[in-house]
Design an enzyme around this catalytic site. Structure first.
Site, PDB file in Angstrom:
ATOM      1  N   HIS A 390       0.807  -1.217   0.000  1.00 53.68           N
ATOM      2  CA  HIS A 390       0.000   0.000   0.000  1.00 53.68           C
ATOM      3  C   HIS A 390       0.845   1.274   0.000  1.00 53.68           C
ATOM      4  CE1 HIS A 390      -3.793   1.784  -0.172  1.00 53.68           C
ATOM      5  NE2 HIS A 390      -4.410   1.197   0.842  1.00 53.68           N
ATOM      6  N   ASP A 394      -1.793   2.194  -4.827  1.00 56.22           N
ATOM      7  CA  ASP A 394      -3.052   2.659  -4.259  1.00 56.22           C
ATOM      8  C   ASP A 394      -4.157   1.628  -4.472  1.00 56.22           C
ATOM      9  OD1 ASP A 394      -1.843   5.032  -3.507  1.00 56.22           O
ATOM     10  OD2 ASP A 394      -2.367   6.038  -5.396  1.00 56.22           O
TER      11      ASP A 394
END
Length: 418
Positions: A390, A394
């Protein structure tokens, strides 16, 4: 006495130390040149260390599970009596046995006991004759536990995991194999050293979870059409080119997907603060072996057709399960596929293969009723459970990537359109 000291060799790639995972010899053993002495584990692969000389083992340089520096003493071998052993063996072979003179035989007699050659000249032959019966998994576990299979007693000659369990718990092998009462109280314990490949797996998983904030995205895919295509390809070409599983088709979809979403086909160097995107797609295939999970790599999947991918996956899987995969075959992936096959479950949360930034998990295919065009029809459905780093991927980007892969799988003709 002439002592030859064997040191831990320089395996390359900047490796400063290795883990000792197996001894194939013990003090007092007579070894031949090129005979395997020990197995050591690097960050990526198991390396067998052979003997450069013949002689008798007089000392070992470490215990199983220890980390040993490159250049440190591994084993000492006395090479002084090697010539004498070999000469004695040659004289013995040239001397005809007393029983070689023909004589009338009134009745069949048992064959004479097999006379083994001198140890220094034929240790490999002796090993082949006396080697206990056991599966590769049992042998590997015995090495990890430091158990000499020559000393394990069985009723039928074949050693199983139950015999090893029995030794660990201090009970007889017969008791270990006997049936237990359904409600029998048990107080036994087992201490299993976490060494070798299992230790490397544990360290790798811990590092991945510690350093990477995982984000998992699950999407279902209708694989009815691509399964029909696979069946047709196997009918037409299976005999000549080999039968296809779903995996090479998924690899093709992955290749096309990362071309549209290159952020997921990358390695993240978080210490240097840089992401390296790759034009090549080197797909790691998470493979379960008797010794643990390894990830052999299909290089340049973008340049392979379905059968080339399938053949390479099969070759690498066989090498990994036999313990013969090289460091190069177990490193360099840019994205990984993981699957539990028929045990794939409905959803999983795969752990990213650090320093990659994405892993695609395959769950099992199930036949389910789906509504298409207002009608309920049976369709083959499968979930993709995929995890992403992450920090650099995204959520929306990851979802778009998986939707692209889904599109290729649900409309398989698009896999082959430029």
């Amino acid at each position: 006495m002439s002592i030859h000291v064997i040191k831990v060799p320089d395996i390359g790639e900047g490796i400063a130390e290795v883990e000792l995972v197996a001894w194939h010899v013990q003090p007092g053993d007579v070894v031949a040149e090129d005979q395997a002495l020990a197995d050591v584990m690097t960050d990526k692969a198991n390396v067998e260390i052979p003997s450069p000389v013949s002689g008798k083992v007089i000392a070992l340089g470490g215990k199983l599970g220890e980390l040993i520096s490159v250049g440190a003493e591994l084993i000492r071998i006395d090479t002084g009596d090697v010539a004498g052993h070999a000469a004695g063996a040659a004289v013995e072979e040239r001397t005809p046995p007393a029983a070689a003179v023909p004589a009338p035989i009134a009745a069949p007699t048992p064959p004479a006991p097999l006379k083994m050659p001198a140890p220094a000249a034929s240790a490999a032959v002796a090993e082949a004759v006396e080697k206990p019966l056991a599966s590769p998994a049992v042998r590997h576990r015995a090495r990890e536990l430091g158990i000499d299979l020559q000393h394990v007693k069985t009723t039928d000659g074949r050693i199983t995991h139950q015999h090893l369990d029995a030794l660990l718990t201090g009970k007889s092998a017969g008791a270990a194999q006997g049936k237990r009462s359904l409600y029998e109280q048990r107080d036994d314990e087992q201490i299993v050293p976490v060494i070798g490949l299992r230790r490397k797996i544990a360290q790798k998983m811990q590092e991945s979870k510690r350093r990477i904030p995982h984000f998992t995205y699950v999407e279902e895919v209708d694989v009815t059409e691509i399964e029909a295509l696979r069946a047709e390809l196997n009918t037409r070409w299976g005999a000549q080119r080999g039968r296809l599983t779903l995996l090479p088709l998924l690899m093709r979809a992955l290749v096309l997907g990362v071309q549209r979403y290159p952020q997921v086909n990358a390695l993240f160097d978080d210490e240097a603060g840089k992401l390296i995107r790759y034009g090549a797609t080197h797909i790691g295939i998470a493979t379960q072996t008797d010794n643990g999970l390894v990830v052999p790599v299909v290089r340049h999947a973008e340049a392979r057709d379905l059968w080339s991918s399938a053949a390479e996956v099969a070759r690498l899987a066989q090498a990994a399960r036999n313990g013969h995969a090289t460091r190069e075959e177990l490193s360099g992936s840019t994205i990984t596929i993981t699957s539990l096959g028929a045990l794939g479950g409905i959803v999983s949360t795969p752990v990213i293969n650090h320093p990659e930034v994405a892993i695609v998990g395959v769950n099992r295919i199930v036949l389910r009723p789906m509504i298409i065009g207002g009608a309920v029809v049976p369709r083959k459905m499968m979930n993709l459970s995929s995890s992403f780093d992450h920090r650099v991927v995204d959520g929306s980007y990851a979802a778009e990537f998986i939707q692209a892969v889904r599109g290729y799988l649900e409309h398989p003709a698009t896999l082959f359109v430029e």
